[in-house]
Design an enzyme around this catalytic site. Structure first.
Site, PDB file in Angstrom:
ATOM      1  N   GLU A   1     -10.448   5.773   6.157  1.00 56.49           N
ATOM      2  CA  GLU A   1     -11.241   5.234   5.046  1.00 56.49           C
ATOM      3  C   GLU A   1     -10.661   3.935   4.492  1.00 56.49           C
ATOM      4  O   GLU A   1     -11.381   2.966   4.220  1.00 56.49           O
ATOM      5  CB  GLU A   1     -11.313   6.273   3.915  1.00 56.49           C
TER       6      GLU A   1
ATOM      7  N   VAL B   1       0.835  -1.214   0.000  1.00 58.35           N
ATOM      8  CA  VAL B   1       0.000   0.000   0.000  1.00 58.35           C
ATOM      9  C   VAL B   1       0.871   1.267   0.000  1.00 58.35           C
ATOM     10  O   VAL B   1       0.644   2.188  -0.795  1.00 58.35           O
ATOM     11  CB  VAL B   1      -0.966  -0.001   1.216  1.00 58.35           C
TER      12      VAL B   1
ATOM     13  N   LYS C   1     -13.370  -4.936  10.207  1.00 52.47           N
ATOM     14  CA  LYS C   1     -14.040  -3.968   9.326  1.00 52.47           C
ATOM     15  C   LYS C   1     -15.504  -3.790   9.716  1.00 52.47           C
ATOM     16  O   LYS C   1     -16.029  -2.673   9.711  1.00 52.47           O
ATOM     17  CB  LYS C   1     -13.934  -4.437   7.878  1.00 52.47           C
TER      18      LYS C   1
END
Ligand code: NAP
Ligand code: HSE
Length: 429
Positions: A131, A16, A206
Protein backbone atom coordinates in the site's frame (compact mmCIF):
# COMPACT_ATOMS: atom_id res chain seq x y z
CA UNK A 1 -8.68 -8.80 25.55
CA UNK A 2 -5.14 -9.88 26.32
CA UNK A 3 -2.47 -8.72 23.89
CA UNK A 4 -0.52 -11.06 21.65
CA UNK A 5 3.00 -9.81 20.97
CA UNK A 6 3.95 -9.63 17.28
CA UNK A 7 7.63 -9.13 16.44
CA UNK A 8 8.16 -6.69 13.57
CA UNK A 9 11.40 -6.11 11.69
CA UNK A 10 12.17 -3.11 9.52
CA UNK A 11 14.49 -3.17 6.53
CA UNK A 12 15.55 0.49 6.75
CA UNK A 13 15.27 2.99 9.57
CA UNK A 14 15.28 6.32 7.70
CA UNK A 15 12.48 8.83 7.06
CA UNK A 16 9.79 6.15 6.75
CA UNK A 17 11.29 3.37 8.91
CA UNK A 18 11.79 5.54 12.00
CA UNK A 19 8.24 6.90 11.56
CA UNK A 20 6.83 3.36 11.42
CA UNK A 21 8.52 2.67 14.76
CA UNK A 22 7.22 5.95 16.19
CA UNK A 23 3.64 5.08 15.16
CA UNK A 24 3.88 1.52 16.51
CA UNK A 25 5.09 2.89 19.87
CA UNK A 26 2.86 5.96 20.13
CA UNK A 27 -0.28 4.26 18.76
CA UNK A 28 0.41 0.88 20.40
CA UNK A 29 -2.65 1.11 22.65
CA UNK A 30 -5.00 1.95 19.74
CA UNK A 31 -3.61 -0.92 17.66
CA UNK A 32 -3.97 -3.30 20.59
CA UNK A 33 -7.53 -2.14 21.26
CA UNK A 34 -8.47 -2.68 17.60
CA UNK A 35 -6.61 -5.92 16.91
CA UNK A 36 -5.67 -7.52 20.21
CA UNK A 37 -2.05 -7.44 19.09
CA UNK A 38 0.93 -5.41 20.26
CA UNK A 39 3.32 -4.87 17.35
CA UNK A 40 6.90 -4.43 18.56
CA UNK A 41 9.93 -3.55 16.43
CA UNK A 42 12.57 -6.10 17.42
CA UNK A 43 15.07 -5.54 14.60
CA UNK A 44 15.84 -2.83 12.04
CA UNK A 45 18.39 -3.07 9.24
CA UNK A 46 20.55 -0.02 8.51
CA UNK A 47 23.88 0.79 6.87
CA UNK A 48 25.22 2.84 9.75
CA UNK A 49 23.91 2.11 13.28
CA UNK A 50 25.84 5.07 14.73
CA UNK A 51 23.78 7.66 12.79
CA UNK A 52 21.46 9.93 14.77
CA UNK A 53 17.81 8.83 14.30
CA UNK A 54 14.61 10.93 14.25
CA UNK A 55 13.05 8.42 16.70
CA UNK A 56 15.26 6.21 18.88
CA UNK A 57 15.37 2.58 17.75
CA UNK A 58 15.96 1.08 21.20
CA UNK A 59 18.84 -0.93 22.59
CA UNK A 60 20.08 -3.72 20.29
CA UNK A 61 17.44 -3.11 17.57
CA UNK A 62 19.64 -1.66 14.82
CA UNK A 63 21.70 -4.16 12.87
CA UNK A 64 23.71 -4.28 9.65
CA UNK A 65 23.23 -8.03 9.38
CA UNK A 66 20.26 -9.07 7.24
CA UNK A 67 20.55 -12.74 8.29
CA UNK A 68 19.95 -11.68 11.90
CA UNK A 69 16.48 -10.53 10.77
CA UNK A 70 15.67 -13.39 8.40
CA UNK A 71 16.65 -16.01 10.98
CA UNK A 72 15.21 -14.33 14.08
CA UNK A 73 12.26 -16.49 15.24
CA UNK A 74 10.77 -13.45 17.03
CA UNK A 75 10.20 -11.70 13.65
CA UNK A 76 6.66 -12.45 12.42
CA UNK A 77 6.35 -9.76 9.74
CA UNK A 78 8.79 -7.42 7.97
CA UNK A 79 8.38 -3.90 6.53
CA UNK A 80 10.75 -3.14 3.65
CA UNK A 81 11.35 0.61 3.90
CA UNK A 82 14.90 0.88 2.60
CA UNK A 83 14.30 1.54 -1.12
CA UNK A 84 16.36 0.59 -4.19
CA UNK A 85 16.26 -2.66 -6.14
CA UNK A 86 19.29 -4.39 -4.75
CA UNK A 87 19.74 -5.62 -2.06
CA UNK A 88 16.11 -4.81 -1.18
CA UNK A 89 14.79 -7.28 -3.79
CA UNK A 90 17.12 -10.07 -2.67
CA UNK A 91 16.12 -9.54 0.95
CA UNK A 92 12.38 -9.55 0.19
CA UNK A 93 12.75 -12.79 -1.83
CA UNK A 94 14.68 -14.43 1.02
CA UNK A 95 12.13 -13.35 3.60
CA UNK A 96 9.19 -14.64 1.57
CA UNK A 97 11.01 -17.92 0.98
CA UNK A 98 11.59 -18.12 4.74
CA UNK A 99 7.80 -17.80 5.19
CA UNK A 100 7.84 -14.25 6.56
CA UNK A 101 5.14 -11.88 5.23
CA UNK A 102 6.46 -8.58 3.86
CA UNK A 103 4.95 -5.13 3.40
CA UNK A 104 6.86 -2.77 1.13
CA UNK A 105 6.89 0.97 0.46
CA UNK A 106 9.20 0.45 -2.52
CA UNK A 107 7.39 1.33 -5.75
CA UNK A 108 10.39 0.66 -8.00
CA UNK A 109 10.76 -2.86 -6.58
CA UNK A 110 7.05 -3.67 -6.82
CA UNK A 111 6.73 -2.20 -10.34
CA UNK A 112 9.83 -3.98 -11.70
CA UNK A 113 9.90 -7.25 -9.79
CA UNK A 114 6.31 -7.64 -8.57
CA UNK A 115 5.54 -10.65 -10.80
CA UNK A 116 8.42 -12.69 -9.38
CA UNK A 117 7.82 -11.57 -5.80
CA UNK A 118 4.13 -12.45 -5.98
CA UNK A 119 4.97 -15.87 -7.43
CA UNK A 120 7.20 -16.58 -4.43
CA UNK A 121 4.62 -15.22 -1.95
CA UNK A 122 1.92 -17.32 -3.55
CA UNK A 123 4.03 -20.49 -3.54
CA UNK A 124 4.87 -19.95 0.12
CA UNK A 125 1.35 -18.86 1.12
CA UNK A 126 2.60 -15.65 2.73
CA UNK A 127 1.36 -12.13 2.16
CA UNK A 128 3.11 -9.39 0.24
CA UNK A 129 1.46 -5.99 0.64
CA UNK A 130 2.52 -2.70 -0.93
CA UNK A 131 0.00 0.00 0.00
CA UNK A 132 2.69 2.52 0.99
CA UNK A 133 4.39 2.20 -2.40
CA UNK A 134 1.63 4.27 -4.02
CA UNK A 135 0.42 7.65 -2.73
CA UNK A 136 1.72 7.23 0.84
CA UNK A 137 -1.24 7.69 3.21
CA UNK A 138 -4.01 7.16 0.62
CA UNK A 139 -5.36 3.57 0.80
CA UNK A 140 -5.83 3.27 -2.98
CA UNK A 141 -4.37 -0.23 -3.41
CA UNK A 142 -6.69 -1.61 -0.74
CA UNK A 143 -9.66 0.13 -2.35
CA UNK A 144 -8.79 -1.26 -5.79
CA UNK A 145 -7.88 -4.79 -4.66
CA UNK A 146 -10.61 -5.27 -2.09
CA UNK A 147 -13.42 -2.71 -2.24
CA UNK A 148 -13.65 -2.33 -6.04
CA UNK A 149 -12.93 -5.93 -7.01
CA UNK A 150 -16.06 -6.12 -9.20
CA UNK A 151 -16.22 -2.50 -10.37
CA UNK A 152 -14.50 -2.87 -13.76
CA UNK A 153 -12.34 0.23 -13.31
CA UNK A 154 -11.41 1.50 -16.79
CA UNK A 155 -9.65 4.80 -16.02
CA UNK A 156 -7.29 5.92 -13.29
CA UNK A 157 -6.30 9.55 -13.23
CA UNK A 158 -3.96 10.80 -10.58
CA UNK A 159 -1.47 13.12 -9.07
CA UNK A 160 0.82 10.49 -7.62
CA UNK A 161 4.07 12.30 -6.84
CA UNK A 162 4.16 14.66 -3.88
CA UNK A 163 7.53 16.24 -4.64
CA UNK A 164 6.60 17.44 -8.14
CA UNK A 165 3.18 18.60 -7.00
CA UNK A 166 4.85 20.56 -4.21
CA UNK A 167 7.31 22.12 -6.70
CA UNK A 168 4.59 23.04 -9.22
CA UNK A 169 2.34 24.49 -6.50
CA UNK A 170 5.25 26.64 -5.26
CA UNK A 171 6.07 27.81 -8.81
CA UNK A 172 2.45 28.94 -9.20
CA UNK A 173 3.04 31.32 -6.28
CA UNK A 174 6.20 32.69 -7.89
CA UNK A 175 8.86 30.44 -6.34
CA UNK A 176 11.73 29.12 -8.44
CA UNK A 177 12.05 25.48 -9.41
CA UNK A 178 15.37 25.04 -7.55
CA UNK A 179 14.12 26.59 -4.27
CA UNK A 180 10.95 24.52 -4.30
CA UNK A 181 12.81 21.26 -4.96
CA UNK A 182 15.31 21.96 -2.16
CA UNK A 183 12.38 22.57 0.23
CA UNK A 184 10.69 19.29 -0.81
CA UNK A 185 13.94 17.42 -0.16
CA UNK A 186 14.36 19.01 3.27
CA UNK A 187 10.79 18.00 4.19
CA UNK A 188 11.56 14.32 3.38
CA UNK A 189 9.18 14.11 0.39
CA UNK A 190 11.79 13.46 -2.30
CA UNK A 191 13.37 10.13 -3.16
CA UNK A 192 17.02 9.50 -2.16
CA UNK A 193 17.80 10.59 -5.74
CA UNK A 194 15.24 13.32 -6.58
CA UNK A 195 15.86 12.69 -10.29
CA UNK A 196 13.29 9.90 -9.92
CA UNK A 197 10.72 12.48 -8.82
CA UNK A 198 11.36 15.24 -11.36
CA UNK A 199 11.88 12.88 -14.31
CA UNK A 200 8.52 11.19 -13.69
CA UNK A 201 10.16 7.80 -12.90
CA UNK A 202 8.64 7.69 -9.41
CA UNK A 203 5.15 8.52 -10.74
CA UNK A 204 5.61 6.02 -13.61
CA UNK A 205 6.30 3.19 -11.15
CA UNK A 206 3.21 4.13 -9.14
CA UNK A 207 1.02 4.31 -12.26
CA UNK A 208 2.38 0.94 -13.44
CA UNK A 209 1.35 -0.56 -10.08
CA UNK A 210 -2.08 1.13 -10.08
CA UNK A 211 -2.81 0.11 -13.69
CA UNK A 212 -1.71 -3.47 -12.99
CA UNK A 213 -4.02 -3.71 -10.00
CA UNK A 214 -6.92 -1.81 -11.63
CA UNK A 215 -6.90 -3.68 -14.96
CA UNK A 216 -5.63 -7.08 -13.74
CA UNK A 217 -2.97 -7.08 -16.48
CA UNK A 218 0.76 -6.56 -15.93
CA UNK A 219 1.98 -3.06 -16.82
CA UNK A 220 5.75 -2.73 -16.76
CA UNK A 221 7.71 0.48 -16.39
CA UNK A 222 8.63 0.36 -20.09
CA UNK A 223 4.93 0.42 -20.92
CA UNK A 224 4.48 3.85 -19.30
CA UNK A 225 4.96 6.87 -21.58
CA UNK A 226 6.84 9.16 -19.20
CA UNK A 227 7.76 12.84 -19.13
CA UNK A 228 8.86 14.77 -16.07
CA UNK A 229 8.60 18.35 -14.87
CA UNK A 230 12.20 19.28 -15.71
CA UNK A 231 11.00 20.92 -18.95
CA UNK A 232 8.45 23.16 -17.15
CA UNK A 233 9.31 26.85 -17.20
CA UNK A 234 7.69 29.80 -15.40
CA UNK A 235 6.28 30.88 -18.83
CA UNK A 236 4.26 27.64 -19.05
CA UNK A 237 2.94 28.09 -15.51
CA UNK A 238 1.82 31.70 -16.18
CA UNK A 239 0.33 30.83 -19.60
CA UNK A 240 -1.60 27.98 -17.95
CA UNK A 241 -2.98 30.43 -15.37
CA UNK A 242 -4.14 32.76 -18.13
CA UNK A 243 -6.04 29.87 -19.73
CA UNK A 244 -7.82 29.13 -16.43
CA UNK A 245 -5.70 26.04 -15.73
CA UNK A 246 -2.82 24.84 -13.55
CA UNK A 247 0.18 22.72 -14.54
CA UNK A 248 0.33 19.36 -12.75
CA UNK A 249 2.28 16.13 -13.29
CA UNK A 250 -0.58 13.73 -14.00
CA UNK A 251 -0.69 9.96 -14.36
CA UNK A 252 -3.37 8.59 -16.68
CA UNK A 253 -4.15 4.90 -17.12
CA UNK A 254 -6.92 4.05 -19.58
CA UNK A 255 -8.52 0.94 -21.02
CA UNK A 256 -9.41 1.81 -24.62
CA UNK A 257 -11.34 -0.95 -26.44
CA UNK A 258 -9.55 -3.63 -24.41
CA UNK A 259 -6.07 -2.10 -24.85
CA UNK A 260 -4.09 -0.42 -22.06
CA UNK A 261 -2.52 3.04 -22.18
CA UNK A 262 -0.53 4.36 -19.22
CA UNK A 263 1.26 7.71 -19.21
CA UNK A 264 2.79 10.25 -16.85
CA UNK A 265 3.25 13.77 -18.13
CA UNK A 266 2.81 17.44 -17.29
CA UNK A 267 -0.78 18.42 -18.07
CA UNK A 268 -2.85 21.59 -17.94
CA UNK A 269 -5.68 20.91 -15.51
CA UNK A 270 -8.79 23.08 -15.67
CA UNK A 271 -9.25 25.05 -12.43
CA UNK A 272 -12.73 23.59 -11.96
CA UNK A 273 -11.39 20.01 -12.10
CA UNK A 274 -10.91 18.16 -8.78
CA UNK A 275 -7.20 17.52 -9.52
CA UNK A 276 -6.49 21.25 -9.83
CA UNK A 277 -7.21 21.73 -6.12
CA UNK A 278 -4.57 19.20 -5.09
CA UNK A 279 -1.91 21.37 -3.50
CA UNK A 280 1.58 20.89 -2.10
CA UNK A 281 2.71 17.33 -1.39
CA UNK A 282 -0.87 16.03 -1.53
CA UNK A 283 -1.85 13.30 -4.01
CA UNK A 284 -5.23 12.40 -5.48
CA UNK A 285 -6.45 9.44 -7.49
CA UNK A 286 -9.72 9.38 -9.47
CA UNK A 287 -11.04 5.91 -10.23
CA UNK A 288 -13.67 5.59 -12.95
CA UNK A 289 -15.58 2.33 -13.42
CA UNK A 290 -18.88 0.84 -14.54
CA UNK A 291 -20.56 0.42 -11.17
CA UNK A 292 -18.85 3.21 -9.25
CA UNK A 293 -18.92 5.97 -11.89
CA UNK A 294 -16.17 8.01 -10.16
CA UNK A 295 -14.44 7.85 -6.80
CA UNK A 296 -11.73 10.31 -5.80
CA UNK A 297 -9.28 9.62 -3.00
CA UNK A 298 -7.10 12.49 -1.83
CA UNK A 299 -4.52 12.83 0.92
CA UNK A 300 -0.86 13.21 1.83
CA UNK A 301 1.24 11.55 -0.86
CA UNK A 302 4.69 11.77 0.71
CA UNK A 303 6.46 12.23 4.03
CA UNK A 304 7.69 9.94 6.79
CA UNK A 305 4.73 9.73 9.13
CA UNK A 306 2.20 9.86 6.27
CA UNK A 307 3.83 6.88 4.53
CA UNK A 308 4.30 5.10 7.83
CA UNK A 309 0.54 5.19 8.42
CA UNK A 310 0.08 3.02 5.29
CA UNK A 311 2.94 0.70 6.30
CA UNK A 312 1.37 0.22 9.74
CA UNK A 313 -2.06 -0.38 8.17
CA UNK A 314 -0.52 -3.13 6.02
CA UNK A 315 1.24 -4.64 9.04
CA UNK A 316 -2.06 -4.69 10.92
CA UNK A 317 -3.84 -6.25 7.90
CA UNK A 318 -1.19 -8.97 7.64
CA UNK A 319 -1.57 -9.77 11.32
CA UNK A 320 -5.37 -9.75 11.03
CA UNK A 321 -5.51 -12.05 7.98
CA UNK A 322 -2.41 -14.12 8.55
CA UNK A 323 -2.45 -17.33 6.53
CA UNK A 324 -5.97 -16.80 5.23
CA UNK A 325 -5.79 -13.74 2.96
CA UNK A 326 -5.95 -13.82 -0.84
CA UNK A 327 -3.45 -10.96 -1.08
CA UNK A 328 -0.46 -13.24 -1.50
CA UNK A 329 -1.87 -13.82 -5.00
CA UNK A 330 -0.80 -11.72 -7.96
CA UNK A 331 -3.47 -9.17 -8.93
CA UNK A 332 -2.92 -10.05 -12.63
CA UNK A 333 -5.29 -12.51 -14.23
CA UNK A 334 -5.16 -11.55 -17.91
CA UNK A 335 -2.80 -10.17 -20.53
CA UNK A 336 -4.12 -7.11 -22.33
CA UNK A 337 -2.40 -5.53 -25.36
CA UNK A 338 -0.86 -2.03 -25.18
CA UNK A 339 -2.58 0.79 -27.05
CA UNK A 340 -0.38 2.45 -29.68
CA UNK A 341 0.63 5.60 -27.70
CA UNK A 342 0.01 7.79 -30.76
CA UNK A 343 -3.62 6.67 -30.84
CA UNK A 344 -4.35 8.03 -27.34
CA UNK A 345 -6.77 10.97 -27.63
CA UNK A 346 -6.98 14.16 -25.58
CA UNK A 347 -7.32 17.91 -25.94
CA UNK A 348 -3.80 19.39 -26.01
CA UNK A 349 -2.01 22.62 -25.13
CA UNK A 350 0.87 23.94 -27.28
CA UNK A 351 3.24 26.74 -26.26
CA UNK A 352 5.14 28.35 -29.14
CA UNK A 353 7.70 31.14 -29.23
CA UNK A 354 7.85 32.65 -32.71
CA UNK A 355 9.08 35.69 -34.65
CA UNK A 356 6.33 38.33 -34.90
CA UNK A 357 6.00 38.29 -38.70
CA UNK A 358 2.99 38.30 -41.06
CA UNK A 359 1.62 34.84 -41.80
CA UNK A 360 3.20 32.99 -38.85
CA UNK A 361 -0.14 32.25 -37.20
CA UNK A 362 -1.64 31.07 -40.49
CA UNK A 363 1.41 28.89 -41.11
CA UNK A 364 1.05 27.23 -37.68
CA UNK A 365 -2.70 26.66 -37.89
CA UNK A 366 -2.53 25.32 -41.44
CA UNK A 367 0.10 22.74 -40.35
CA UNK A 368 -2.19 21.68 -37.51
CA UNK A 369 -5.11 21.47 -39.95
CA UNK A 370 -3.01 19.29 -42.26
CA UNK A 371 -2.99 16.73 -39.43
CA UNK A 372 -6.72 17.19 -38.81
CA UNK A 373 -6.03 19.08 -35.56
CA UNK A 374 -8.26 22.02 -34.76
CA UNK A 375 -7.64 25.06 -32.50
CA UNK A 376 -10.13 25.70 -29.67
CA UNK A 377 -8.47 28.67 -27.94
CA UNK A 378 -5.54 31.01 -28.63
CA UNK A 379 -3.69 33.58 -26.50
CA UNK A 380 -0.95 35.70 -28.09
CA UNK A 381 1.58 37.99 -26.38
CA UNK A 382 3.91 40.31 -28.30
CA UNK A 383 7.28 41.58 -27.08
CA UNK A 384 10.37 42.97 -28.84
CA UNK A 385 9.52 41.50 -32.26
CA UNK A 386 8.68 38.10 -30.80
CA UNK A 387 5.38 36.45 -29.96
CA UNK A 388 4.34 33.68 -27.65
CA UNK A 389 1.39 31.64 -28.86
CA UNK A 390 -0.54 29.54 -26.35
CA UNK A 391 -2.97 27.26 -28.14
CA UNK A 392 -5.54 24.86 -26.76
CA UNK A 393 -6.43 22.21 -29.32
CA UNK A 394 -9.64 20.23 -29.61
CA UNK A 395 -9.38 16.54 -28.76
CA UNK A 396 -7.05 14.78 -31.19
CA UNK A 397 -4.80 11.73 -31.39
CA UNK A 398 -1.51 12.33 -29.61
CA UNK A 399 0.45 11.08 -32.63
CA UNK A 400 -1.18 13.62 -34.96
CA UNK A 401 -0.50 16.50 -32.56
CA UNK A 402 3.11 15.39 -32.00
CA UNK A 403 3.74 15.11 -35.76
CA UNK A 404 2.26 18.57 -36.39
CA UNK A 405 4.35 20.05 -33.54
CA UNK A 406 7.52 18.41 -34.91
CA UNK A 407 6.89 19.96 -38.33
CA UNK A 408 6.08 23.36 -36.80
CA UNK A 409 9.37 23.18 -34.85
CA UNK A 410 11.27 23.22 -38.16
CA UNK A 411 9.71 26.52 -39.34
CA UNK A 412 12.38 29.26 -39.52
CA UNK A 413 10.10 31.67 -37.61
CA UNK A 414 9.77 29.23 -34.65
CA UNK A 415 12.41 30.26 -32.12
CA UNK A 416 12.30 27.40 -29.59
CA UNK A 417 11.14 23.82 -29.35
CA UNK A 418 7.33 23.78 -28.85
CA UNK A 419 6.04 22.60 -25.48
CA UNK A 420 3.14 20.16 -25.66
CA UNK A 421 0.89 18.90 -22.85
CA UNK A 422 -2.55 17.30 -22.61
CA UNK A 423 -5.41 19.34 -21.15
CA UNK A 424 -7.61 17.79 -18.48
CA UNK A 425 -11.02 19.37 -18.29
CA UNK A 426 -14.61 18.33 -17.71
CA UNK A 427 -15.75 21.32 -19.80
CA UNK A 428 -16.13 20.83 -23.54
CA UNK A 429 -13.31 22.65 -25.39
P1 NAP B 1 15.71 6.95 3.59
O1 NAP B 1 15.34 8.02 4.55
O2 NAP B 1 16.86 7.16 2.68
O3 NAP B 1 15.93 5.60 4.45
C1 NAP B 1 16.47 4.43 3.90
C2 NAP B 1 16.88 3.51 5.06
O4 NAP B 1 17.31 2.27 4.51
C3 NAP B 1 18.03 4.05 5.91
O5 NAP B 1 17.83 3.74 7.26
C4 NAP B 1 19.25 3.29 5.37
O6 NAP B 1 20.25 3.07 6.37
C5 NAP B 1 18.63 1.96 4.99
N1 NAP B 1 19.35 1.34 3.88
C6 NAP B 1 19.42 1.76 2.59
N2 NAP B 1 20.18 0.92 1.87
C7 NAP B 1 20.61 -0.04 2.73
C8 NAP B 1 21.42 -1.18 2.59
N3 NAP B 1 21.98 -1.52 1.42
N4 NAP B 1 21.65 -1.95 3.68
C9 NAP B 1 21.10 -1.64 4.87
N5 NAP B 1 20.30 -0.56 5.07
C10 NAP B 1 20.07 0.22 4.00
O7 NAP B 1 14.47 6.59 2.63
P2 NAP B 1 12.91 6.81 2.93
O8 NAP B 1 12.50 8.16 2.49
O9 NAP B 1 12.59 6.36 4.31
O10 NAP B 1 12.26 5.81 1.85
C11 NAP B 1 12.27 4.43 2.05
C12 NAP B 1 11.35 3.76 1.04
O11 NAP B 1 10.03 4.27 1.19
C13 NAP B 1 11.73 3.99 -0.43
O12 NAP B 1 11.41 2.85 -1.18
C14 NAP B 1 10.81 5.13 -0.84
O13 NAP B 1 10.53 5.15 -2.24
C15 NAP B 1 9.57 4.77 -0.06
N6 NAP B 1 8.68 5.90 0.19
C16 NAP B 1 9.17 7.05 0.73
C17 NAP B 1 8.28 8.10 0.96
C18 NAP B 1 8.75 9.40 1.55
O14 NAP B 1 7.96 10.35 1.52
N7 NAP B 1 9.97 9.50 2.06
C19 NAP B 1 6.94 7.95 0.63
C20 NAP B 1 6.47 6.74 0.10
C21 NAP B 1 7.37 5.72 -0.12
P3 NAP B 1 21.06 4.30 7.04
O15 NAP B 1 20.02 5.07 7.81
O16 NAP B 1 22.08 3.69 7.92
O17 NAP B 1 21.62 5.08 5.89
N1 HSE C 1 9.15 10.87 -3.52
C1 HSE C 1 7.80 10.43 -3.48
C2 HSE C 1 6.88 11.60 -3.77
C3 HSE C 1 7.50 9.87 -2.11
O1 HSE C 1 7.36 12.74 -3.77
O2 HSE C 1 5.71 11.39 -4.02
C4 HSE C 1 6.22 9.08 -2.13
O3 HSE C 1 6.34 7.91 -2.85
Amino acid sequence: MSAVDVGVALLGYGTVGSSVHRLLVESGDEIERATGHRLRVVRALVRDPSKERAFPAGEGVLTTDFAAIRDDPRVTVVAEVMGGLDPAGTYVRELLRAGKPVVSANKQLVAREGAELFAIASAKGVQLRFEASVCAAIPVVKVLRESLVVSNVHRVLGIVNGTTNFVLSRMERGGTYAEALAEAQALGYAEADPTDDVSGADAAAKMAILATVAFGSRVGLDDVETRGIDEIEPAHVSAAAELGTVVRLVGIATLVDGAVDVRVQPALVDRSHALAAVDGAFNAVMLQGDAIREITLEGPGAGGIETASAVVADLVSVVGTSGTGFLQNDACWRELPRLDPGAWRSPFYVHLEVADRPGVLAHVTSRLAAHDVSVAQLVQHLRDGEATLDLVLHEAAQGAVARAAAEIATFPEVLRRPFLAPVISERPL
